[in-house]
Each structure stands twice: as structure tokens, then as C-alpha cells.
Scaffold this motif. Structure first.
Motif, PDB file in Angstrom:
ATOM      1  N   THR A   1       0.899  -1.130  -0.083  1.00 55.17           N
ATOM      2  CA  THR A   1       0.016  -0.191  -0.089  1.00 55.17           C
ATOM      3  C   THR A   1       1.120   1.224  -0.052  1.00 55.17           C
ATOM      4  O   THR A   1       2.002   1.287   0.867  1.00 55.17           O
ATOM      5  CB  THR A   1      -1.007  -0.240   1.314  1.00 55.17           C
TER       6      THR A   1
ATOM      7  N   THR B   1      -9.354   6.000   1.155  1.00 53.91           N
ATOM      8  CA  THR B   1      -9.620   4.861   0.204  1.00 53.91           C
ATOM      9  C   THR B   1      -8.033   4.506   0.173  1.00 53.91           C
ATOM     10  O   THR B   1      -7.119   5.108  -0.122  1.00 53.91           O
ATOM     11  CB  THR B   1     -10.150   4.719  -1.255  1.00 53.91           C
TER      12      THR B   1
ATOM     13  N   CYS C   1      -5.404   1.655  -1.593  1.00 49.63           N
ATOM     14  CA  CYS C   1      -5.510   0.529  -2.497  1.00 49.63           C
ATOM     15  C   CYS C   1      -4.403  -0.426  -2.177  1.00 49.63           C
ATOM     16  O   CYS C   1      -3.109   0.001  -1.953  1.00 49.63           O
ATOM     17  CB  CYS C   1      -5.289   1.235  -3.791  1.00 49.63           C
TER      18      CYS C   1
ATOM     19  N   VAL D   1      -9.129  -3.374  -1.570  1.00 50.87           N
ATOM     20  CA  VAL D   1      -9.236  -2.074  -1.319  1.00 50.87           C
ATOM     21  C   VAL D   1      -9.946  -2.035   0.038  1.00 50.87           C
ATOM     22  O   VAL D   1     -11.239  -2.966   0.085  1.00 50.87           O
ATOM     23  CB  VAL D   1      -9.878  -1.484  -2.381  1.00 50.87           C
TER      24      VAL D   1
ATOM     25  N   PRO E   1      -5.518  -2.553  -8.168  1.00 52.46           N
ATOM     26  CA  PRO E   1      -6.093  -1.249  -7.945  1.00 52.46           C
ATOM     27  C   PRO E   1      -5.050  -0.272  -7.568  1.00 52.46           C
ATOM     28  O   PRO E   1      -3.999  -0.561  -6.775  1.00 52.46           O
ATOM     29  CB  PRO E   1      -7.010  -1.354  -6.510  1.00 52.46           C
TER      30      PRO E   1
ATOM     31  N   GLY F   1      -8.535   5.133  -5.878  1.00 54.86           N
ATOM     32  CA  GLY F   1      -9.948   5.145  -5.689  1.00 54.86           C
ATOM     33  C   GLY F   1     -10.715   6.240  -4.723  1.00 54.86           C
ATOM     34  O   GLY F   1      -9.958   6.526  -3.946  1.00 54.86           O
TER      35      GLY F   1
ATOM     36  N   VAL G   1     -12.801   3.052  -8.620  1.00 51.22           N
ATOM     37  CA  VAL G   1     -11.480   2.538  -8.587  1.00 51.22           C
ATOM     38  C   VAL G   1     -10.658   2.476  -9.910  1.00 51.22           C
ATOM     39  O   VAL G   1     -11.315   1.785 -10.786  1.00 51.22           O
ATOM     40  CB  VAL G   1     -11.205   1.426  -7.577  1.00 51.22           C
TER      41      VAL G   1
ATOM     42  N   ASP H   1      -7.977  -0.125 -12.219  1.00 53.78           N
ATOM     43  CA  ASP H   1      -7.545  -1.309 -12.240  1.00 53.78           C
ATOM     44  C   ASP H   1      -6.526  -1.349 -13.188  1.00 53.78           C
ATOM     45  O   ASP H   1      -6.525  -1.472 -14.451  1.00 53.78           O
ATOM     46  CB  ASP H   1      -8.674  -2.370 -12.450  1.00 53.78           C
TER      47      ASP H   1
END
Length: 350
Positions: free
Chosen positions: A39, A50, A52, A58, A80, A83, A92, A94
């Protein structure tokens, strides 16, 4: 007698309240929320953060209450990258399955917009998503309500960073040099007039843009230069060491952090530069809307620094391992993401 006692109680309440109001601010970690591996940044919208996890999950966190509002780990998203949780829907991007995905509050896929390029970053402004991409390099503008592509701009080099200034979006042409040769003479793209600003001063690896009193400022990543600029005007005004990560405007100063060490301050009033935390590599910094405190984090020491408006170290906290991103959504709440610690640290000002 009863009235006298009430008066004494009232007096004591006022006295104690006055003392508490006069007490100095303090900062405390009030929660550590697990967020998983890999992360690297926090996206904020409203009361929601948020996180990801590039391994495929998420988490949406209500940072006011410290609750996990939504956790998506059912294979809907492969990689991800960014988002936003808006009106009970998670939008989000991808990178593994090039698309914008909309996930409802129960964690189910609601809508999907396929993209022809791989998304790497996203910002939201005025009900539109601005998404930078690779393969090819470019920028998608996507309408949030219809989830339709309004426009795609292709760029000559990699452009992962997005600067939002007022109601405009600026995209620096980041990987613009290789082996001392410029790959493009375009410095940045301005969405408002669909115009490229040309590179007049050989600014290399432009990374971040800020505005102060109708003037624009830009920082270089590797070389650490700070430039004042606009269409046909570019001037170097300061040097912020090397490996400059971000710049910001704190009161009447440009602030920048170096991975080589130090938080740099350039006074826009007296045109001087000074450095604090000189020997400490700084990963990120942020400040509150009142501009009375500045917050910096070090990935090497694992520390969180509270700095007052006179640039004195006000308080220091020890965080989980490798803090990488700090955000200040309110004047009293600070969020710090720790990559190796796999946590979101919620810090409150009391």
C-alpha cells in the motif's frame, strides 16, 4: 446555600474550562487500521480514505470514526491503483485489468468502463475523473455520472502525476530525459485550454506544481530545482537538495521534502532558503487548512514530525515501519500510511 454551591460549581467549571482551552495542542495516535501489503498512498473524498493494496484489495475507511466502511477482496480488482468512495460507491482504477470499476457498498461490481491504456493515477474534480496512463502514456477524462470517456490525450512520455490547482488540471511530463537527452520539449499539459507549455529552461523530471498569488511553481525530482513559471516564462528561484518528492505552499513559503534529507523552506517574501530536519530523509509532508501546523514523515526513522508555523519541531511521534504517505483531511485529523507496518495510522489533535 444552594445558590452559593451552584455559584462555586459554575466558577470551578469556568476555571477548568479556561485552563483546558489554554492548554497547548497535543497529537496522539488514536487508531492503527490494518491495510495489508503493498500500500503506497491514500485517496481522500469526504469523510472516507481509500487504501489500495496493489496485491488486489481495497479498504475504505471512515477516518472520523475509525471504521472500515468497505473491504473489497473478492477478486473483482486485480491491481487497484487509486479510488474514491462517493455516495456509497467505490470508483477504482484497475491497472491489471485496464478499467474503471464501480463497486457498490456491498462489495459487488456495479459498472465497468474498459480502457485502452493502463491507468496508474486518478484524481476527481467537478464530477470528472482525470486518469493518467501507460501503454500508451496519456490522460483520460471520464464523466462520473455516465461513466463515459469524454476525452483521451496521448503524451510523449510517462506522466504519472496530476496537479489540481483551483479548477484546472496540470500534468507534468515526468520522464522527459534519458542519458542527458530530452525526450520531449514539452514541460506540462494544461487541461483548461488543451495546451502544452514548452520547456524553456531544461527542467528535468518535473514532479509537482503549486500556485501562490497568481504565480506558478514547479519542482524537479532528481535535481531538486524550484522554478517559477508560466507559458513563456521560466526562472529557477531555489535549490531543494536532490530527490525532491513534493512541493507545497505553507503560509508565504514554498515547502519541499528530500529523500536525501531535509525539509526545505523558501520564503516567497524575503527570497531565502532554509532547511530543517537536514539529516533526516523525508518521505512526505502535509499541512492543515489553518496553516498553523506542518506534518512530515521519515521512512527511514519511522517518525512523524509536528512543525509549527515558525518551523520549530513541536512534537514527534513514533509510527509503524516505513511511513510513506501523510494526508490532513481536517484540522484535527492526520492520516499516515505505513507500508511495511501495513497500517493506516489515525492521529488526532487534542
Amino acid at each position: 446555600m444552594l445558590k452559593t454551591n451552584l455559584k462555586i460549581i459554575l466558577y470551578l467549571f469556568i476555571l477548568i474550562s479556561g485552563l483546558s482551552f489554554a492548554s497547548p495542542d497535543t497529537f496522539q495516535i488514536v487508531d492503527r487500521i490494518p491495510v495489508g501489503e503493498r500500500t503506497f498512498h491514500i485517496d481522500i473524498y469526504g469523510n472516507y480514505a481509500t487504501i489500495c493494496n496493489y496485491s488486489g484489495t481495497v479498504k475504505v475507511i471512515d477516518y472520523v470514526n475509525g471504521d472500515v466502511t468497505l473491504y473489497v477482496d473478492n477478486g473483482i480488482i486485480s491491481r487497484p491503483m487509486a479510488g474514491y468512495y462517493i455516495n456509497n460507491y467505490l470508483y477504482v482504477i484497475d491497472n491489471g485489468d485496464p478499467s474503471v470499476k464501480v463497486i457498490n457498498k456491498w462489495g459487488n461490481l456495479s459498472r465497468k468502463l474498459r480502457l485502452k491504456a493502463r491507468p496508474i493515477n486518478m484524481k476527481v474534480l467537478n464530477d470528472k475523473f482525470y486518469i493518467t496512463t501507460t501503454n500508451p502514456y496519456g490522460l483520460y477524462i471520464v464523466e462520473k455520472k455516465s461513466l463515459k470517456i469524454e476525452k483521451f490525450y496521448e503524451f510523449p512520455v510517462k506522466t504519472p502525476f496530476i496537479s489540481i490547482i483551483n479548477n484546472d488540471v496540470l500534468i507534468p511530463m515526468y520522464e522527459n530525459e534519458k542519458d542527458n537527452i530530452l525526450n520531449t520539449y514539452k514541460l506540462l499539459f494544461r487541461v483548461s485550454d488543451k495546451k502544452f507549455i514548452m520547456n524553456l529552461k531544461r527542467i528535468v523530471f518535473p514532479i509537482d506544481i503549486e500556485k501562490y498569488k497568481d504565480k506558478y511553481y514547479l519542482g524537479e525530482y532528481f535535481d531538486g530545482g524550484i522554478y517559477e513559471f508560466w507559458d513563456n516564462y521560466q526562472k529557477k528561484i531555489a535549490q531543494f537538495g536532490k530527490m525532491l518528492i513534493n512541493i507545497g505552499i505553507f503560509n508565504d513559503n514554498i515547502i519541499g521534502n528530500s529523500l536525501f534529507g531535509g525539509l526545505y523552506i523558501y520564503s516567497l517574501k524575503d527570497k531565502t532558503t532554509k532547511v530543517i530536519l537536514k539529516n533526516i530523509p523525508i518521505t512526505d509532508f502535509a499541512y492543515n487548512s489553518k496553516n498553523d501546523f506542518l506534518f512530515a514523515i521519515s521512512h527511514i526513522t519511522g517518525e512523524f514530525f509536528v512543525i509549527d508555523k515558525n518551523f520549530q519541531i513541536y512534537e514527534t511521534l513514533k509510527l509503524d515501519d516505513y511511513p510513506i504517505d501523510v494526508e490532513v483531511p481536517t484540522d484535527d485529523i492526520i492520516l499516515v500510511l505505513c507500508t511495511d507496518g501495513k497500517t493506516l495510522n489515525i492521529i488526532r489533535r487534542f
